[in-house]
Design a protein around this motif. Sequence first.
Motif, PDB file in Angstrom:
ATOM      1  N   ASP A  15       0.831  -1.205   0.000  1.00 31.30           N
ATOM      2  CA  ASP A  15       0.000   0.000   0.000  1.00 31.30           C
ATOM      3  C   ASP A  15       0.868   1.259   0.000  1.00 31.30           C
ATOM      4  O   ASP A  15       0.604   2.204  -0.743  1.00 31.30           O
ATOM      5  N   VAL A  16       1.917   1.259   0.826  1.00 34.52           N
ATOM      6  CA  VAL A  16       2.831   2.412   0.872  1.00 34.52           C
ATOM      7  C   VAL A  16       3.506   2.590  -0.480  1.00 34.52           C
ATOM      8  O   VAL A  16       3.621   3.711  -0.988  1.00 34.52           O
ATOM      9  N   ASP A  21       5.183   9.107  -2.955  1.00 37.46           N
ATOM     10  CA  ASP A  21       5.658   9.973  -4.035  1.00 37.46           C
ATOM     11  C   ASP A  21       7.135   9.656  -4.263  1.00 37.46           C
ATOM     12  O   ASP A  21       7.997  10.014  -3.460  1.00 37.46           O
ATOM     13  N   LYS A  22       7.414   8.983  -5.376  1.00 37.51           N
ATOM     14  CA  LYS A  22       8.775   8.508  -5.664  1.00 37.51           C
ATOM     15  C   LYS A  22       9.742   9.651  -5.947  1.00 37.51           C
ATOM     16  O   LYS A  22      10.944   9.507  -5.744  1.00 37.51           O
ATOM     17  N   VAL A  23       9.219  10.763  -6.407  1.00 40.56           N
ATOM     18  CA  VAL A  23      10.081  11.904  -6.737  1.00 40.56           C
ATOM     19  C   VAL A  23      10.512  12.627  -5.463  1.00 40.56           C
ATOM     20  O   VAL A  23      11.683  12.968  -5.296  1.00 40.56           O
ATOM     21  N   ILE A  24       9.581  12.838  -4.558  1.00 37.52           N
ATOM     22  CA  ILE A  24       9.892  13.577  -3.330  1.00 37.52           C
ATOM     23  C   ILE A  24      10.638  12.700  -2.325  1.00 37.52           C
ATOM     24  O   ILE A  24      11.534  13.160  -1.625  1.00 37.52           O
ATOM     25  N   TYR A  25      10.287  11.409  -2.261  1.00 41.24           N
ATOM     26  CA  TYR A  25      10.883  10.498  -1.272  1.00 41.24           C
ATOM     27  C   TYR A  25      11.548   9.294  -1.944  1.00 41.24           C
ATOM     28  O   TYR A  25      11.129   8.153  -1.747  1.00 41.24           O
ATOM     29  N   PRO A  26      12.606   9.502  -2.719  1.00 38.00           N
ATOM     30  CA  PRO A  26      13.229   8.362  -3.401  1.00 38.00           C
ATOM     31  C   PRO A  26      13.880   7.370  -2.432  1.00 38.00           C
ATOM     32  O   PRO A  26      13.858   6.161  -2.675  1.00 38.00           O
ATOM     33  N   ARG A  28      12.926   6.699   0.708  1.00 41.01           N
ATOM     34  CA  ARG A  28      11.860   5.931   1.360  1.00 41.01           C
ATOM     35  C   ARG A  28      11.293   4.884   0.404  1.00 41.01           C
ATOM     36  O   ARG A  28      11.005   3.759   0.798  1.00 41.01           O
ATOM     37  N   TYR A  29      11.143   5.285  -0.854  1.00 42.05           N
ATOM     38  CA  TYR A  29      10.637   4.337  -1.850  1.00 42.05           C
ATOM     39  C   TYR A  29      11.589   3.149  -1.975  1.00 42.05           C
ATOM     40  O   TYR A  29      11.155   1.999  -2.039  1.00 42.05           O
ATOM     41  N   LYS A  30      12.877   3.426  -1.975  1.00 44.27           N
ATOM     42  CA  LYS A  30      13.881   2.364  -2.067  1.00 44.27           C
ATOM     43  C   LYS A  30      13.795   1.449  -0.842  1.00 44.27           C
ATOM     44  O   LYS A  30      13.858   0.223  -0.970  1.00 44.27           O
ATOM     45  N   GLN A  31      13.629   2.031   0.347  1.00 41.25           N
ATOM     46  CA  GLN A  31      13.504   1.239   1.573  1.00 41.25           C
ATOM     47  C   GLN A  31      12.255   0.350   1.527  1.00 41.25           C
ATOM     48  O   GLN A  31      12.293  -0.819   1.919  1.00 41.25           O
ATOM     49  N   VAL A  32      11.171   0.917   1.043  1.00 40.88           N
ATOM     50  CA  VAL A  32       9.919   0.151   0.948  1.00 40.88           C
ATOM     51  C   VAL A  32      10.103  -1.029  -0.001  1.00 40.88           C
ATOM     52  O   VAL A  32       9.703  -2.156   0.308  1.00 40.88           O
ATOM     53  N   CYS A  33      10.718  -0.783  -1.147  1.00 36.72           N
ATOM     54  CA  CYS A  33      10.945  -1.861  -2.118  1.00 36.72           C
ATOM     55  C   CYS A  33      11.838  -2.953  -1.536  1.00 36.72           C
ATOM     56  O   CYS A  33      11.597  -4.147  -1.748  1.00 36.72           O
ATOM     57  N   GLU A  34      12.857  -2.560  -0.793  1.00 38.85           N
ATOM     58  CA  GLU A  34      13.742  -3.542  -0.158  1.00 38.85           C
ATOM     59  C   GLU A  34      12.981  -4.372   0.872  1.00 38.85           C
ATOM     60  O   GLU A  34      13.142  -5.595   0.945  1.00 38.85           O
ATOM     61  N   GLN A  35      12.139  -3.713   1.660  1.00 34.26           N
ATOM     62  CA  GLN A  35      11.360  -4.435   2.670  1.00 34.26           C
ATOM     63  C   GLN A  35      10.347  -5.378   2.023  1.00 34.26           C
ATOM     64  O   GLN A  35      10.110  -6.478   2.525  1.00 34.26           O
ATOM     65  N   ILE A  36       9.775  -4.960   0.910  1.00 41.01           N
ATOM     66  CA  ILE A  36       8.839  -5.838   0.198  1.00 41.01           C
ATOM     67  C   ILE A  36       9.567  -7.093  -0.271  1.00 41.01           C
ATOM     68  O   ILE A  36       9.072  -8.212  -0.114  1.00 41.01           O
TER      69      ILE A  36
END
Length: 125
Positions: A15-16, A21-26, A28-36
């Motif tokens: 969901d996250v 917002d991948k542009v503003i929080y790249p 965090r997006y990377k961390q989320v993808c790693e955790q997934i």
Amino acid sequence: MEPNYSTYTLDELIDVESHIDKVIYPERYKQVCEQITLKQNDPKVAGEIKLNGKVAKVNRLLYLVAFFWFFAFFTLLTGEFRLKGYSAYYEDNTIGFFCGVVLYFSLGLLIYIKYMNQSRKIISQ
């Protein structure tokens, strides 16, 4: 303050990922993808995903139970049993009528018993 994505469930992470917002929080997006990726490779989480899928399939049986029991009650209320061109009315063919009601109740009961057995198997795993 950075969110701790390691405490999130796989559903929450997905969901996250879809709402971040991948542009503003790249980062965090990377961390989320790693955790997934970590959660998907975790055998415990993979087992939970399979279990949820099995539960959903088993719960579909309850729709069939409701379907047959609805028709049994409907048959009792209307006094008419119909099945593929065959009709039995309470007034004219009492035995055929009650056989139809018993048929609907029995099919619903058999499916309910199957549901209960499969539910017990899933719970015991």
